[in-house]
Design a protein around this motif. Structure first.
Motif, mmCIF file in Angstrom:
data_model
loop_
_atom_site.group_PDB
_atom_site.id
_atom_site.type_symbol
_atom_site.label_atom_id
_atom_site.label_comp_id
_atom_site.label_asym_id
_atom_site.label_seq_id
_atom_site.Cartn_x
_atom_site.Cartn_y
_atom_site.Cartn_z
ATOM 1 N N ASP A 362 10.673 -13.739 5.419
ATOM 2 C CA ASP A 362 10.200 -13.050 6.619
ATOM 3 C C ASP A 362 9.886 -11.593 6.234
ATOM 4 O O ASP A 362 10.778 -10.735 6.232
ATOM 5 C CB ASP A 362 11.279 -13.109 7.703
ATOM 6 N N LEU A 363 8.644 -11.321 5.907
ATOM 7 C CA LEU A 363 8.274 -9.993 5.415
ATOM 8 C C LEU A 363 8.446 -8.908 6.477
ATOM 9 O O LEU A 363 8.810 -7.772 6.161
ATOM 10 C CB LEU A 363 6.833 -10.001 4.913
ATOM 11 N N GLU A 364 8.187 -9.222 7.715
ATOM 12 C CA GLU A 364 8.341 -8.228 8.767
ATOM 13 C C GLU A 364 9.810 -7.826 8.908
ATOM 14 O O GLU A 364 10.118 -6.649 9.121
ATOM 15 C CB GLU A 364 7.810 -8.761 10.094
ATOM 16 N N ALA A 365 10.705 -8.790 8.763
ATOM 17 C CA ALA A 365 12.136 -8.475 8.822
ATOM 18 C C ALA A 365 12.530 -7.553 7.680
ATOM 19 O O ALA A 365 13.305 -6.594 7.865
ATOM 20 C CB ALA A 365 12.953 -9.769 8.771
ATOM 21 N N PHE A 366 12.005 -7.815 6.496
ATOM 22 C CA PHE A 366 12.313 -6.954 5.348
ATOM 23 C C PHE A 366 11.701 -5.570 5.521
ATOM 24 O O PHE A 366 12.372 -4.553 5.304
ATOM 25 C CB PHE A 366 11.802 -7.602 4.044
ATOM 26 N N ARG A 367 10.443 -5.525 5.915
ATOM 27 C CA ARG A 367 9.770 -4.237 6.065
ATOM 28 C C ARG A 367 10.478 -3.369 7.100
ATOM 29 O O ARG A 367 10.756 -2.184 6.867
ATOM 30 C CB ARG A 367 8.305 -4.455 6.467
ATOM 31 N N THR A 368 10.797 -3.942 8.244
ATOM 32 C CA THR A 368 11.456 -3.188 9.319
ATOM 33 C C THR A 368 12.822 -2.673 8.884
ATOM 34 O O THR A 368 13.168 -1.509 9.107
ATOM 35 C CB THR A 368 11.611 -4.071 10.571
ATOM 36 N N HIS A 369 13.593 -3.541 8.223
ATOM 37 C CA HIS A 369 14.945 -3.166 7.801
ATOM 38 C C HIS A 369 14.917 -2.085 6.717
ATOM 39 O O HIS A 369 15.660 -1.091 6.784
ATOM 40 C CB HIS A 369 15.695 -4.401 7.292
ATOM 41 N N VAL A 370 14.058 -2.278 5.727
ATOM 42 C CA VAL A 370 14.003 -1.327 4.614
ATOM 43 C C VAL A 370 13.561 0.051 5.100
ATOM 44 O O VAL A 370 14.189 1.074 4.784
ATOM 45 C CB VAL A 370 13.059 -1.840 3.513
ATOM 46 N N GLN A 371 12.492 0.117 5.869
ATOM 47 C CA GLN A 371 12.007 1.412 6.328
ATOM 48 C C GLN A 371 13.006 2.107 7.241
ATOM 49 O O GLN A 371 13.124 3.337 7.227
ATOM 50 C CB GLN A 371 10.659 1.233 7.019
ATOM 51 N N ALA A 372 13.760 1.308 7.998
ATOM 52 C CA ALA A 372 14.767 1.893 8.893
ATOM 53 C C ALA A 372 15.874 2.581 8.111
ATOM 54 O O ALA A 372 16.478 3.556 8.600
ATOM 55 C CB ALA A 372 15.358 0.811 9.791
ATOM 56 N N GLN A 373 16.153 2.104 6.892
ATOM 57 C CA GLN A 373 17.220 2.703 6.093
ATOM 58 C C GLN A 373 16.855 4.116 5.624
ATOM 59 O O GLN A 373 17.732 4.949 5.384
ATOM 60 C CB GLN A 373 17.535 1.830 4.870
#
Length: 396
Positions: A362-373
């Protein structure tokens, strides 16, 4: 040998000037033939050390803080041969390059097949692969000290000295290879480049494309199915040891384990780590497919490297030589970029044939989580105001 063992040795072991040593050799009325023999011996003894320490016997801009012994011998030999015919290669510089990559790594190939021939008229290109010259992460300091001419440096390594470089190593910031080039050539990079030159003595010549990094694990997909960052909880993911790399590993949801690249294959085969992250061409080049079972195509970092060059050596070049070096670096980067992109597009089938499952999480899940960090983090606090927006504006 006899000369150095019997008489010359006392000059090497005592505090004597190079002028005295050279004068002694000349006063002994040494024949031209012996001078040539001595010159060849000294060349063998010291110039061959260039790949390791950057010593240039012929007195061109030395790329090391030489020991007294090496300095005496080099200067004395120069004094000896001053009146003799100078060999054709005496005017050549030596460009030493250190990389943790292998000789078959596409970046290494690009430098050897494109950069080296373009500078061959005035420079002897001497690369050291697999971290044999300097350990991964120490190359930039070696350039700064004068012990090395060039390296293939990551933004994460630059961030060790200048934390603001971490913006170029942030997950899901660069979109693709073309975006990297636009960013590197944009005026927004001028301040970054100038600081590297002024404070570290490193000139960034061009940007190389390493590829899209993915999560590559020992476990089968039945044992661990990675769909979101939560699935990487507790996974020991090898990452290089810099702060920027470790932050990215945590942002992915994993437990990052710092480790030199040259140790990764063994660590995967023994289970010392659960996985690593690299582009597909690196997986093949390093044969990680032999010791892993799956690749989750997270594309969490469109990774880059800089062709880093000694500012001191650069300043010693003529204007024409500088132009040639710059063109050679750009040509090598462009060649490597095209080859790397081609490999990325064509290696998946080979890797699958080796028993490694490849899938997209799930790329959107990864993108959202990583950028939020990164939001509000100490890492992001080092980024110059407005630069992230400028980088984004240069994207598609």
């Amino acid at each position: 040998r006899v000369l150095f063992r019997s008489v010359g040795s006392k000059y090497l072991s005592e505090t004597r000037t190079t002028h005295q040593f050279g004068k002694f050799l000349r006063d002994e009325k040494i024949s031209d033939s012996f001078k040539n023999i001595l010159q060849k011996w000294l060349n063998h003894r010291y110039l061959n050390l260039a790949p390791a320490i950057g010593v240039d016997f012929y007195g061109r801009k030395l790329m090391i803080k030489m020991t007294r012994r090496a300095a005496i011998v080099s200067a004395a030999a120069l004094s000896l041969v001053a009146g003799a015919a100078t060999p054709a290669f005496a005017d050549k510089l030596t460009f030493t390059l250190a990389t943790s990559g292998s000789e078959t790594d596409q970046r290494s190939v690009a430098m050897a097949e494109v950069f080296a021939p373009m500078v061959a008229d005035f420079a002897d290109y001497q690369p050291g692969y697999n971290g044999t010259l300097f350990a991964q992460g120490t190359e930039l300091e070696a350039i700064s000290r004068g012990n090395l001419t060039m390296s293939i440096a990551s933004a994460q390594e630059m961030a060790q000295f200048f934390p603001e470089f971490s913006i170029f190593a942030t997950g899901y910031v660069h979109q693709d290879a073309a975006h990297q080039v636009r960013v590197f050539n944009d005026p927004l990079m001028d301040a970054f480049k100038a600081k590297a030159e002024e404070e570290l003595g490193v000139k960034l010549l061009s940007v190389m494309y390493l590829g899209r990094r993915h999560v590559n694990l020992r476990q089968t997909r039945d044992e661990l199915n990675v769909q979101t960052p939560a699935d990487l909880a507790g996974v020991n993911l090898r990452m290089p040891g810099t702060d920027s790399w470790q932050f990215l590993g945590k942002a992915l949801g994993a437990a990052p384990t710092p480790m030199a690249f040259t140790e990764v294959y063994t660590a995967l085969s023994t289970g010392a780590v659960d996985g690593q992250d690299n582009p597909l061409p690196t997986v093949v080049d390093a044969k990680f497919y032999e010791v892993t079972k799956q690749i989750a195509l997270t594309s969490h970092l469109v990774d880059l490297n800089y062709i880093a060059f000694s500012k001191e050596v650069w300043d010693g070049l003529s204007a024409d030589q500088q132009l040639t070096v710059q063109r050679a670096a750009d040509a090598a980067a462009a060649y490597g970029r095209l080859k790397q992109l081609d490999k990325e597009n064509n290696l998946a089938d080979f890797i699958r044939s080796q028993g490694v499952e490849i899938y997209t999480p799930d790329l959107e899940a990864f993108r959202t989580h990583v950028q939020a960090q990164y939001v509000g983090s100490e890492v992001a606090a080092t980024w110059p105001e407005g630069v992230l927006e400028q980088i984004n504006a240069l994207g598609n």
